[in-house]
Write an enzyme that holds these catalytic residues in place. Sequence first.
Site, PDB file in Angstrom:
ATOM      1  N   LYS A 110      -7.960 -12.827  10.474  1.00 34.88           N
ATOM      2  CA  LYS A 110      -6.808 -13.688  10.739  1.00 34.88           C
ATOM      3  C   LYS A 110      -7.107 -14.696  11.832  1.00 34.88           C
ATOM      4  O   LYS A 110      -6.643 -15.829  11.771  1.00 34.88           O
ATOM      5  CB  LYS A 110      -5.580 -12.843  11.087  1.00 34.88           C
ATOM      6  CG  LYS A 110      -5.107 -12.048   9.878  1.00 34.88           C
ATOM      7  CD  LYS A 110      -3.660 -11.646   9.940  1.00 34.88           C
ATOM      8  CE  LYS A 110      -3.246 -11.148   8.565  1.00 34.88           C
ATOM      9  NZ  LYS A 110      -2.250 -10.112   8.587  1.00 34.88           N
ATOM     10  N   LYS A 191      -7.312  -9.698  -2.117  1.00 37.66           N
ATOM     11  CA  LYS A 191      -6.312  -8.662  -2.362  1.00 37.66           C
ATOM     12  C   LYS A 191      -4.953  -9.287  -2.731  1.00 37.66           C
ATOM     13  O   LYS A 191      -4.578 -10.311  -2.170  1.00 37.66           O
ATOM     14  CB  LYS A 191      -6.174  -7.862  -1.064  1.00 37.66           C
ATOM     15  CG  LYS A 191      -5.213  -6.719  -1.133  1.00 37.66           C
ATOM     16  CD  LYS A 191      -4.948  -6.179   0.272  1.00 37.66           C
ATOM     17  CE  LYS A 191      -3.632  -5.434   0.278  1.00 37.66           C
ATOM     18  NZ  LYS A 191      -3.085  -5.153   1.581  1.00 37.66           N
ATOM     19  N   LYS A 194       1.347  -9.125   0.002  1.00 32.92           N
ATOM     20  CA  LYS A 194       2.768  -9.396   0.207  1.00 32.92           C
ATOM     21  C   LYS A 194       2.995 -10.738   0.868  1.00 32.92           C
ATOM     22  O   LYS A 194       3.979 -11.386   0.648  1.00 32.92           O
ATOM     23  CB  LYS A 194       3.363  -8.346   1.158  1.00 32.92           C
ATOM     24  CG  LYS A 194       3.354  -6.940   0.667  1.00 32.92           C
ATOM     25  CD  LYS A 194       4.263  -6.083   1.548  1.00 32.92           C
ATOM     26  CE  LYS A 194       3.561  -5.481   2.740  1.00 32.92           C
ATOM     27  NZ  LYS A 194       2.610  -4.421   2.455  1.00 32.92           N
TER      28      LYS A 194
HETATM   29  N1  TRP Z   1      -0.548  -1.477   8.773  1.00 34.36           N
HETATM   30  C1  TRP Z   1       0.000  -1.037   7.516  1.00 34.36           C
HETATM   31  C2  TRP Z   1      -0.070  -2.190   6.513  1.00 34.36           C
HETATM   32  O1  TRP Z   1      -0.133  -3.332   6.882  1.00 34.36           O
HETATM   33  C3  TRP Z   1       1.411  -0.570   7.665  1.00 34.36           C
HETATM   34  C4  TRP Z   1       1.522   0.560   8.639  1.00 34.36           C
HETATM   35  C5  TRP Z   1       2.020   0.501   9.886  1.00 34.36           C
HETATM   36  C6  TRP Z   1       1.103   1.905   8.409  1.00 34.36           C
HETATM   37  N2  TRP Z   1       1.979   1.715  10.471  1.00 34.36           N
HETATM   38  C7  TRP Z   1       1.418   2.620   9.599  1.00 34.36           C
HETATM   39  C8  TRP Z   1       0.504   2.570   7.337  1.00 34.36           C
HETATM   40  C9  TRP Z   1       1.110   3.953   9.744  1.00 34.36           C
HETATM   41  C10 TRP Z   1       0.206   3.930   7.483  1.00 34.36           C
HETATM   42  C11 TRP Z   1       0.513   4.625   8.681  1.00 34.36           C
HETATM   43  O2  TRP Z   1      -0.017  -1.948   5.331  1.00 34.36           O
END
Ligand code: TRP
Length: 325
Positions: A110, A191, A194
């Site tokens: 990023k 990928k 979203k």
């Molecule tokens: N970082 C993950 C994503 O962007 C989302 C996420 C935040 C997450 N906290 C988490 C996933 C804890 C698993 C466990 O998809």
Amino acid sequence: MKKTLTGLKPSGELTLGSLMTIKQMKEYQDNYDSYLFVPDLHAITVPQDPQELKERIRKNVALYLACGIDPQKNTIYLQSENLYHANLSWVLECTTYMGEASRMTQYKDKTSKGENVSVGLFTYPILMAADILLYDADYVPVGIDQKQHVELARDIAIRFNKKYGNIFQIPEPLITKVGSKIMDLQEPTKKMSKSSDNYKGTILLLDDPEVAKKKIMSAVTDSDNTIKYDPINKPGISNLLTIYSALTDIPLNDVENKFKDTNYGTLKKEVASIVATTLQDIQTKYQSIISSNIIDEVLNQGKEKTNQIASQKLKQVYHLLGLER
Ligand code: TRP
């Protein structure tokens, strides 16, 4: 009982890729103590429109349920309704090295584009570690792009345990077998995301099924007309095979065999059809959930339960650090 925990960031509408993580949680819900939350604090690492974010948070929960997550078997909650996440995150930030955090590839990607990035985007994996460690999760189902973040959570937990006493369960990432990476339909080496602005490349769980079909029909492929799973040389075709396999639960090998003597048109039509029926099914359930009060009931329960667990954990952490009188 072992615990699984994961969350899907409401930074954009949930996609077919998100469905893979939800499906995995669904598979585990009978045999694990399952935690599925909305990491809404993670969404604000990049600017969000407040009204849209609010709507997306509810949509996320409704979609979890519409995709088959059983609220009796899962603890479902909002990260922002539990102050302990951000609190533990601060403690963990103080035990994480700059070098470690700087190695996170998502952050590097990023920032390499030269965009203005927030400090939050940099510390985001540490908040993620807090999300996981607060509940002593054993397994964290995520797409392959999040594996490095779960590994950071492991490293942080191991170090903390060594220094202060055994307090955190060491989590393991669980990478979805097939479709841990569903790719963008227009740029199949990226990928499906979203937060992509490529409307035609992404299938949203709330897309009109007819629109979704068209997106599949216009997916980028190649010109050699052989159907084979080969993500390096044939990323577009491989992605369509992956989607088919992921949605039907038919192993990738069998899917490849099923289509190998057909042509691209046939493959696309079949994938389009399975995508449309999948979305239709989810959306019918979604409509009845979004207009009921089940979302609030589920979230209230989740809030109460997780605040209790997390407050206990933070208290123990503070005790180990000498943060008490
Ligand atoms: N970082 C993950 C994503 O962007 C989302 C996420 C935040 C997450 N906290 C988490 C996933 C804890 C698993 C466990 O998809």
